[in-house]
Design a protein around this motif. Structure first.
Motif, mmCIF file in Angstrom:
data_model
loop_
_atom_site.group_PDB
_atom_site.id
_atom_site.type_symbol
_atom_site.label_atom_id
_atom_site.label_comp_id
_atom_site.label_asym_id
_atom_site.label_seq_id
_atom_site.Cartn_x
_atom_site.Cartn_y
_atom_site.Cartn_z
ATOM 1 N N HIS A 69 0.818 -1.201 0.000
ATOM 2 C CA HIS A 69 0.000 0.000 0.000
ATOM 3 C C HIS A 69 0.860 1.263 0.000
ATOM 4 N N LEU A 70 0.281 2.338 -0.487
ATOM 5 C CA LEU A 70 0.789 3.691 -0.302
ATOM 6 C C LEU A 70 -0.201 4.432 0.581
ATOM 7 N N VAL A 71 0.310 5.105 1.588
ATOM 8 C CA VAL A 71 -0.541 5.924 2.445
ATOM 9 C C VAL A 71 -0.130 7.375 2.205
ATOM 10 N N VAL A 72 -1.092 8.179 1.776
ATOM 11 C CA VAL A 72 -0.805 9.555 1.374
ATOM 12 C C VAL A 72 -1.487 10.511 2.342
ATOM 13 N N HIS A 73 -0.682 11.379 2.941
ATOM 14 C CA HIS A 73 -1.204 12.411 3.839
ATOM 15 C C HIS A 73 -1.358 13.700 3.042
ATOM 16 N N GLU A 74 -2.567 14.245 3.029
ATOM 17 C CA GLU A 74 -2.855 15.494 2.337
ATOM 18 C C GLU A 74 -3.405 16.516 3.318
ATOM 19 N N HIS A 75 -3.274 17.787 2.950
ATOM 20 C CA HIS A 75 -4.003 18.849 3.618
ATOM 21 C C HIS A 75 -5.118 19.320 2.691
ATOM 22 N N ARG A 76 -6.314 19.319 3.208
ATOM 23 C CA ARG A 76 -7.459 19.845 2.480
ATOM 24 C C ARG A 76 -8.075 20.953 3.318
ATOM 25 N N ASP A 77 -8.087 22.161 2.764
ATOM 26 C CA ASP A 77 -8.550 23.330 3.516
ATOM 27 C C ASP A 77 -7.815 23.438 4.850
ATOM 28 N N ALA A 78 -6.505 23.149 4.814
ATOM 29 C CA ALA A 78 -5.610 23.349 5.954
ATOM 30 C C ALA A 78 -5.876 22.401 7.117
ATOM 31 N N HIS A 79 -6.428 21.231 6.846
ATOM 32 C CA HIS A 79 -6.451 20.174 7.856
ATOM 33 C C HIS A 79 -6.265 18.833 7.159
ATOM 34 N N SER A 80 -6.035 17.772 7.927
ATOM 35 C CA SER A 80 -5.469 16.543 7.389
ATOM 36 C C SER A 80 -6.500 15.580 6.824
ATOM 37 N N HIS A 81 -6.024 14.857 5.803
ATOM 38 C CA HIS A 81 -6.785 13.787 5.160
ATOM 39 C C HIS A 81 -5.797 12.663 4.865
ATOM 40 N N LEU A 82 -6.176 11.408 5.149
ATOM 41 C CA LEU A 82 -5.336 10.245 4.870
ATOM 42 C C LEU A 82 -6.027 9.347 3.863
ATOM 43 N N ALA A 83 -5.342 9.098 2.747
ATOM 44 C CA ALA A 83 -5.886 8.231 1.698
ATOM 45 C C ALA A 83 -4.927 7.070 1.459
ATOM 46 N N VAL A 84 -5.474 5.876 1.275
ATOM 47 C CA VAL A 84 -4.684 4.670 1.045
ATOM 48 C C VAL A 84 -4.897 4.194 -0.387
ATOM 49 N N TYR A 85 -3.794 3.860 -1.051
ATOM 50 C CA TYR A 85 -3.805 3.347 -2.417
ATOM 51 C C TYR A 85 -3.049 2.027 -2.435
ATOM 52 N N ASP A 86 -3.248 1.236 -3.513
ATOM 53 C CA ASP A 86 -2.334 0.109 -3.672
ATOM 54 C C ASP A 86 -1.032 0.644 -4.260
ATOM 55 N N ARG A 87 -0.045 -0.215 -4.385
ATOM 56 C CA ARG A 87 1.283 0.262 -4.784
ATOM 57 C C ARG A 87 1.306 0.779 -6.227
ATOM 58 N N ALA A 88 0.274 0.431 -7.012
ATOM 59 C CA ALA A 88 0.189 0.926 -8.383
ATOM 60 C C ALA A 88 -0.595 2.228 -8.472
ATOM 61 N N GLY A 89 -1.136 2.687 -7.332
ATOM 62 C CA GLY A 89 -1.839 3.956 -7.311
ATOM 63 C C GLY A 89 -3.338 3.872 -7.397
ATOM 64 N N ALA A 90 -3.902 2.666 -7.355
ATOM 65 C CA ALA A 90 -5.358 2.539 -7.378
ATOM 66 C C ALA A 90 -5.922 2.879 -5.998
ATOM 67 N N PRO A 91 -6.938 3.759 -5.907
ATOM 68 C CA PRO A 91 -7.499 4.116 -4.600
ATOM 69 C C PRO A 91 -8.055 2.895 -3.875
ATOM 70 N N ALA A 92 -7.763 2.795 -2.577
ATOM 71 C CA ALA A 92 -8.262 1.681 -1.763
ATOM 72 C C ALA A 92 -9.311 2.175 -0.769
ATOM 73 N N PHE A 93 -8.924 3.076 0.149
ATOM 74 C CA PHE A 93 -9.890 3.600 1.115
ATOM 75 C C PHE A 93 -9.302 4.843 1.776
#
Length: 658
Positions: free
Chosen positions: A311-335
């Motif tokens: 998996h890849l776990v990506v930490h983003e800021h959306r409107d200056a607060h946190s969001h965590l999105a998980v993808y498979d290693r090829a970049g397909a969204p998981a949850f």
């Protein structure tokens, strides 16, 4: 007690055709006269700060100091490493975590001379851990390598300078690290490889004052990221003694993570909010990668990426607060990992051999809580949650204010649930606005009494950070730096217009680059504030490049020796904009051991206000046993926070409740 007299010298320079007075330049020194001046100023601070207020605050601060704190978990080789400070400890200790049990690997509380362990990085197999030891918060490190799980120090490198986890990488037979010169010579950088047997080789040098090398290694090859502090990044591989560029980010930031056959690059190149690229690791190390985008630019700003086994776990800021999105290693969204509203995530980490990640999550009302996410089961569990005796149910809203050029600037407003703000409500505003550093919801234990006592906390996401990507950063740097101060002023006017508070009840607080912010809005709009705190600040912006790390910051601010940059820097430089007018009470804080921002900034500004300004008082607190902020013991933190909040309570008229 009146403010101390400060000698005024007739120092005048002609800079780019303008005569510039600098009567307090002698305060840039470190001799006996400056030490005597510092002592008198500290005595003056003690005479002004209200002892009754301090005594009322101490009983609420001491229990908060006794609450444990838990660092984020770093997992390597099936082992979990974590720094933890128990309730009765001054400093965090380095531990090996196994379930709910911890083995201590290094305990700074047993060391002498105010030594601290400020960072650590375990080896990929988890058999060793490296950590940095500094004295008095000076960020000048000795490097120690310890065996795991015994904690026995098996190798030590003294006086490596300003190295940190980003400037350290493990190799098959030892480690790479960046060594710098000491205080005043930190810009000289030497890249070294060293074995655990002590065999050392210099693999490169770097003397560009604007660039800091970051290190990684994979399959026996060293990868270096040559990064300007707030500019672009070039990724290079050491090949036969030469650094070969593999990825040139131009003006954009970039970093690389390796996992088996994959190399992942997080970058803002051609994507101001960030994206994630992937290439074959061997091709990357050979210098000819073929990149594909696995996580494209989206609505959030990509802050970090953790690579787990599948998996890849990506930490983003959306409107200056946190969001965590998980993808498979090829970049397909998981949850998406569930998070509460208005929180910040930090310390995101994963072991490339496990289906799990770790992170901390915090908010204005909740301390940093350590969480583990099982990526296969899509379940989270709380590992460490500090329990506070002082419980405050905090209500948070996010509002937007219009600033110059029509910018919509986010402002977080936090207060205790049940508080109904009005013009008589005390409020404290904080901002930073620089170097891509974002102001997202964050917990401060010593802010809780202020909220419990009916105060309002206002946090401004001023331009200069990257809350909305690189464009937001660039809108608050160099010739656009005034936008940062405009955003803070717009937020202050907003909370006054909306009757959250009034100017007499509104304080502004900032540290480091945020201390510059506080100094600028003090001199530009003194009518807006009831009190100002400017901590470890930059204030003489025509000479900041002359000291310590200052030259490296010219990428962010512009260079005072450049005629065009001089014009816009001179317009806002707080030290050069003090006039004979009324200013609110102001507290400057600095430290003799600060290896980043020279204490002369605070000294000179305080002296000038005491001489030329009206109103005040104008205070300068100098600590002699700490630095810019890293490595402080809990008792030091309590003393500093008591100074700040005693000052704010006293001049904003806050009543401390038991």
């Amino acid at each position: 007690m009146d403010s101390p007299e400060t000698r005024r010298d007739a120092v005048v320079e002609e800079l780019h055709g303008e005569r510039v007075e600098d009567p307090y330049r002698w305060l840039e020194g470190d001799g006996d006269e400056v030490a005597a001046w510092t002592e008198r100023q500290n005595e003056y601070v003690d005479s002004v700060l209200d002892d009754d207020v301090r005594e009322a605050l101490e009983p609420t601060f001491e229990p908060l100091a006794d609450v444990p704190s838990f660092g984020s978990v770093t997992a390597r080789g099936g082992r979990a490493f974590q720094s933890v400070r128990d309730a009765d400890q001054e400093r965090p200790v380095l531990t090996l975590r196994a379930g709910g049990d911890r083995t201590v690997l290094a305990d700074p509380n047993t060391w002498a001379d105010e030594a601290s362990m400020d960072w650590f990085t375990p080896s990929p197999d988890g058999e060793h851990v490296a950590y940095g030891v500094a004295t008095g918060g000076n960020e000048q490190y000795d490097l120690r390598i310890a065996d795991v799980p015994s904690g026995e120090v098996v190798h030590e490198v003294a006086e490596v300078g300003r190295t940190n986890p980003g400037m350290f990488a493990w190799s098959d037979d030892g480690f790479y690290y960046v060594a710098t010169g000491g205080m005043g010579e930190q810009m000289a950088k030497e890249l070294r490889h060293e074995t655990l047997a002590g065999d050392r080789a210099v693999v490169g040098t770097h003397d560009d004052q604007h660039v800091w090398p970051g290190l990684d290694a994979h399959r026996g090859r060293l990868v270096v990221s040559f990064s300007e502090m707030s500019g672009g990044t070039e990724l290079a591989v050491l090949n036969d003694g030469e650094f070969v560029t593999v990825f040139d980010g131009g003006d954009a930031a970039a970093d690389v993570s390796f996992a088996g056959d994959d190399a992942y690059v997080r970058t803002e190149k051609n994507a101001p909010r960030g994206r994630v690229l992937r290439a074959d690791a061997d091709d990357f190390l050979a210098g000819n990668p073929d990149f594909e985008t696995v996580v494209p630019e989206g609505e959030g700003v990509v802050r970090s990426v953790a690579v787990a086994d599948s998996h890849l776990v990506v930490h983003e800021h959306r409107d200056a607060h946190s969001h965590l999105a998980v993808y498979d290693r090829a970049g397909a969204p998981a949850f998406d990992v569930p998070l509460p509203d208005y929180v910040s995530v930090d310390g995101l980490d994963a072991d490339t051999d496990a289906a799990e990640c770790y992170y901390r999550v915090q908010s204005f009302g909740t301390p940093a809580t350590v969480t583990r996410c099982d990526l296969d089961a899509r379940e989270t569990e709380t590992l460490d949650a500090p329990r506070l005796d002082t419980e405050v149910d905090v209500d948070v809203t996010q509002e937007y204010v219009e600033s110059t050029d029509g910018a919509r600037v986010p402002v977080f407003i936090a207060h205790a649930r049940g508080t109904t703000p009005d013009a008589e409500t005390p409020a404290v505003l904080s901002a930073y606005g620089g170097f891509r550093i974002n102001r997202t919801p964050a917990f401060s234990r010593f802010r809780l009494p202020f909220l419990a006592d009916g105060g309002v906390f206002v946090q401004v996401c001023a331009r200069g950070g990257s809350e909305f990507g690189e464009e937001w950063h660039e809108a608050g740097m160099r010739e656009h730096k005034q936008h940062t101060f405009d955003d803070v002023v717009a937020a202050a006017e907003h909370v006054v217009d909306e009757s959250y508070t009034s100017p007499e009840k509104l304080g502004v607080v900032g540290g480091s680059n945020g201390g510059l912010m506080a100094g600028a809005v003090l001199t530009q709009r003194p009518d807006l504030w009831g009190a100002v705190v400017s901590a470890v600040p930059l204030l003489d912006m025509l000479r900041f490049h002359e000291f310590l790390l200052g030259e490296s910051w010219t990428v962010e601010y512009g260079h005072p020796e450049d005629p065009e940059a001089f014009e816009y820097i001179r317009e806002y430089s707080p030290y050069h904009n003090v006039e004979s007018r009324e200013y609110p009470p102001t507290l400057f804080t600095t430290a003799v051991g600060d290896s980043r921002v020279h204490p002369s900034h605070a000294r000179k500004m305080a002296a000038r206000l005491q001489s030329e300004g009206r109103g005040g008082p104008f205070l300068c607190r100098t600590k002699t046993d700490t630095g810019h902020g890293t490595g402080k013991s809990m008792s030091m933190a309590v003393e500093e926070q008591l100074d700040q909040w005693t000052f704010l309570y006293g001049f904003l008229g806050v009543e401390a409740n038991p």
